[in-house]
Scaffold this motif. Structure first.
Motif, PDB file in Angstrom:
ATOM      1  N   LYS A   1      18.487   5.339 -70.929  1.00 26.13           N
ATOM      2  CA  LYS A   1      18.254   6.791 -70.678  1.00 26.13           C
ATOM      3  C   LYS A   1      19.277   6.919 -69.613  1.00 26.13           C
ATOM      4  N   LEU A   2      19.539   6.086 -68.369  1.00 26.67           N
ATOM      5  CA  LEU A   2      20.208   6.068 -67.605  1.00 26.67           C
ATOM      6  C   LEU A   2      21.917   6.150 -67.852  1.00 26.67           C
ATOM      7  N   ALA A   3      21.934   5.011 -68.873  1.00 25.88           N
ATOM      8  CA  ALA A   3      23.225   4.956 -69.636  1.00 25.88           C
ATOM      9  C   ALA A   3      24.014   6.081 -70.202  1.00 25.88           C
ATOM     10  N   GLN A   4      22.995   6.856 -70.784  1.00 25.57           N
ATOM     11  CA  GLN A   4      23.317   8.092 -71.502  1.00 25.57           C
ATOM     12  C   GLN A   4      23.569   9.408 -70.617  1.00 25.57           C
ATOM     13  N   ARG A   5      22.823   9.098 -69.417  1.00 26.23           N
ATOM     14  CA  ARG A   5      22.932  10.183 -68.274  1.00 26.23           C
ATOM     15  C   ARG A   5      24.140   9.929 -67.764  1.00 26.23           C
ATOM     16  N   LEU A   6      24.618   8.821 -67.406  1.00 31.86           N
ATOM     17  CA  LEU A   6      26.074   8.569 -67.042  1.00 31.86           C
ATOM     18  C   LEU A   6      27.165   8.863 -67.789  1.00 31.86           C
ATOM     19  N   ASN A   7      26.890   8.444 -69.141  1.00 35.79           N
ATOM     20  CA  ASN A   7      27.887   8.758 -70.101  1.00 35.79           C
ATOM     21  C   ASN A   7      28.222  10.434 -70.209  1.00 35.79           C
ATOM     22  N   GLN A   8      27.223  11.123 -70.071  1.00 37.91           N
ATOM     23  CA  GLN A   8      27.301  12.440 -70.249  1.00 37.91           C
ATOM     24  C   GLN A   8      28.060  13.134 -69.072  1.00 37.91           C
ATOM     25  N   LEU A   9      27.669  12.549 -67.764  1.00 31.61           N
ATOM     26  CA  LEU A   9      28.000  13.315 -66.656  1.00 31.61           C
ATOM     27  C   LEU A   9      29.559  12.759 -66.221  1.00 31.61           C
ATOM     28  N   ALA A  10      29.856  11.560 -66.819  1.00 29.25           N
ATOM     29  CA  ALA A  10      31.349  10.948 -66.677  1.00 29.25           C
ATOM     30  C   ALA A  10      32.246  11.851 -67.567  1.00 29.25           C
ATOM     31  N   GLN A  11      31.817  12.209 -68.749  1.00 29.17           N
ATOM     32  CA  GLN A  11      32.576  13.154 -69.642  1.00 29.17           C
ATOM     33  C   GLN A  11      32.847  14.260 -68.881  1.00 29.17           C
ATOM     34  N   GLU A  12      31.866  14.871 -68.167  1.00 28.16           N
ATOM     35  CA  GLU A  12      31.764  16.085 -67.454  1.00 28.16           C
ATOM     36  C   GLU A  12      32.866  15.951 -66.249  1.00 28.16           C
ATOM     37  N   LEU A  13      32.854  14.910 -65.608  1.00 30.57           N
ATOM     38  CA  LEU A  13      33.672  14.827 -64.378  1.00 30.57           C
ATOM     39  C   LEU A  13      35.116  14.171 -64.713  1.00 30.57           C
ATOM     40  N   GLY A  14      35.478  13.920 -66.138  1.00 30.09           N
ATOM     41  CA  GLY A  14      36.871  13.272 -66.617  1.00 30.09           C
ATOM     42  C   GLY A  14      36.853  11.911 -65.815  1.00 30.09           C
ATOM     43  N   VAL A  15      35.824  11.059 -65.735  1.00 29.26           N
ATOM     44  CA  VAL A  15      36.183   9.688 -65.199  1.00 29.26           C
ATOM     45  C   VAL A  15      35.500   8.668 -65.991  1.00 29.26           C
ATOM     46  N   HIS A  16      36.018   7.485 -66.257  1.00 37.27           N
ATOM     47  CA  HIS A  16      35.734   6.583 -66.991  1.00 37.27           C
ATOM     48  C   HIS A  16      35.074   5.286 -66.093  1.00 37.27           C
ATOM     49  N   PRO A  17      33.870   5.226 -65.742  1.00 37.12           N
ATOM     50  CA  PRO A  17      33.448   4.203 -64.764  1.00 37.12           C
ATOM     51  C   PRO A  17      33.287   2.780 -65.491  1.00 37.12           C
ATOM     52  N   GLN A  18      33.435   1.951 -64.893  1.00 40.62           N
ATOM     53  CA  GLN A  18      33.206   0.527 -65.313  1.00 40.62           C
ATOM     54  C   GLN A  18      31.864   0.018 -65.159  1.00 40.62           C
ATOM     55  N   VAL A  19      30.993  -0.343 -66.166  1.00 39.03           N
ATOM     56  CA  VAL A  19      29.586  -0.550 -65.895  1.00 39.03           C
ATOM     57  C   VAL A  19      29.194  -2.170 -66.451  1.00 39.03           C
ATOM     58  N   CYS A  20      28.079  -2.509 -65.739  1.00 37.59           N
ATOM     59  CA  CYS A  20      27.609  -3.619 -65.994  1.00 37.59           C
ATOM     60  C   CYS A  20      26.138  -3.335 -66.546  1.00 37.59           C
ATOM     61  N   LEU A  21      25.520  -3.790 -67.662  1.00 36.06           N
ATOM     62  CA  LEU A  21      24.205  -3.685 -67.984  1.00 36.06           C
ATOM     63  C   LEU A  21      23.133  -4.919 -67.295  1.00 36.06           C
ATOM     64  N   GLN A  22      22.359  -4.201 -66.746  1.00 36.01           N
ATOM     65  CA  GLN A  22      21.518  -5.028 -66.012  1.00 36.01           C
ATOM     66  C   GLN A  22      20.353  -5.713 -66.854  1.00 36.01           C
ATOM     67  N   VAL A  23      20.306  -7.137 -66.776  1.00 32.10           N
ATOM     68  CA  VAL A  23      19.168  -7.572 -67.764  1.00 32.10           C
ATOM     69  C   VAL A  23      18.311  -8.572 -66.944  1.00 32.10           C
ATOM     70  N   LYS A  24      16.953  -8.534 -67.529  1.00 32.91           N
ATOM     71  CA  LYS A  24      16.169  -9.563 -66.804  1.00 32.91           C
ATOM     72  C   LYS A  24      15.918 -10.632 -67.761  1.00 32.91           C
ATOM     73  N   ILE A  25      16.481 -11.768 -67.556  1.00 34.85           N
ATOM     74  CA  ILE A  25      16.204 -12.809 -68.399  1.00 34.85           C
ATOM     75  C   ILE A  25      14.745 -13.448 -68.463  1.00 34.85           C
TER      76      ILE A  25
END
Length: 222
Positions: free
Chosen positions: A96-120
């Motif tokens: 949900k957070l990834a999709q929210r960031l994706n939508q907002l980044a589109q609106e802002l015209g930015v392409h943030p570098q991201v890592c996905l946080q995982v719990k092993i």
């Protein structure tokens, strides 16, 4: 203070392979101390609170070649501000957070570098995907075209032995390889953000490309 910080930085740098990026975790560190670290050659700084980062960035606006990394838990309502302030977000911890960031980044015209946080390992104190959840969400994550998904971030649970911590980091490396083999065109697995002051050498041993070091550089904070 300046000399001791520059000495610590030089010592840590000498212990890291050139391929590993040193991120100085500067939460609760005043702007003038960040300047000292900058003078000693650090260009990557990690913060975990949006408001604190915003005021420090304003004080340090003349240091235009700093790359700012957000490494804390990101609430959805702070997502827009995080995109405005940070070039990297290491702690994207659910779809949900990834999709929210994706939508907002589109609106802002930015392409943030991201890592996905995982719990092993299961850990009620930390956010992040379980391995099975992350593998299941890959098709949806691959649709987040505005995000530059670069790899994984992990934090081992507290209280593990060194061999168990190493195992967590190795499992994260193996998971990145597995994700890479899925051939999702918009998901890259070139970065592994893992390792902090107490365990970064184990992380490097397991294939970390970015280590997040605070205490060992700046001393204890409250």
């Amino acid at each position: 203070m300046t000399s001791s910080i520059s000495e610590r930085i030089a010592k840590i740098r000498a212990s890291l392979p050139p391929s590993v990026r040193l991120i100085a975790v500067s939460k609760q560190v005043p702007a003038e101390v960040i300047r000292s670290a900058y003078a000693a050659g650090i260009r990557d700084f990690g913060e975990n609170r949006i408001q604190e980062a915003a005021s420090k960035q304003a004080e340090l606006h003349d240091l235009s070649d700093i790359t700012w990394h957000f490494i804390g838990h990101l609430q959805s309502n702070k997502a827009k501000k995080a995109l405005e302030l940070f070039q990297w977000i290491h702690s994207v911890d659910n779809l949900k957070l990834a999709q929210r960031l994706n939508q907002l980044a589109q609106e802002l015209g930015v392409h943030p570098q991201v890592c996905l946080q995982v719990k092993i390992l299961p850990d009620p104190n930390k956010s992040g995907w379980s391995v099975s959840e992350l593998l299941g969400d890959l098709p949806a994550l691959d649709q987040c075209k505005t995000l530059q998904i670069q790899g994984l971030m992990t934090i081992p649970p507290l209280g593990l032995k060194a061999t168990e911590i190493l195992s967590v980091f190795k499992s994260t490396y193996n998971l990145a390889q597995e994700i890479q083999s899925q051939n999702c065109p918009d998901i890259k697995m070139q970065q592994l953000s893992m390792g902090m002051s107490g365990d970064y050498q184990l992380a490097v041993q397991a294939g970390a490309t970015m280590v997040r070091l605070g205490t060992i550089l700046f001393g204890d904070r409250t």
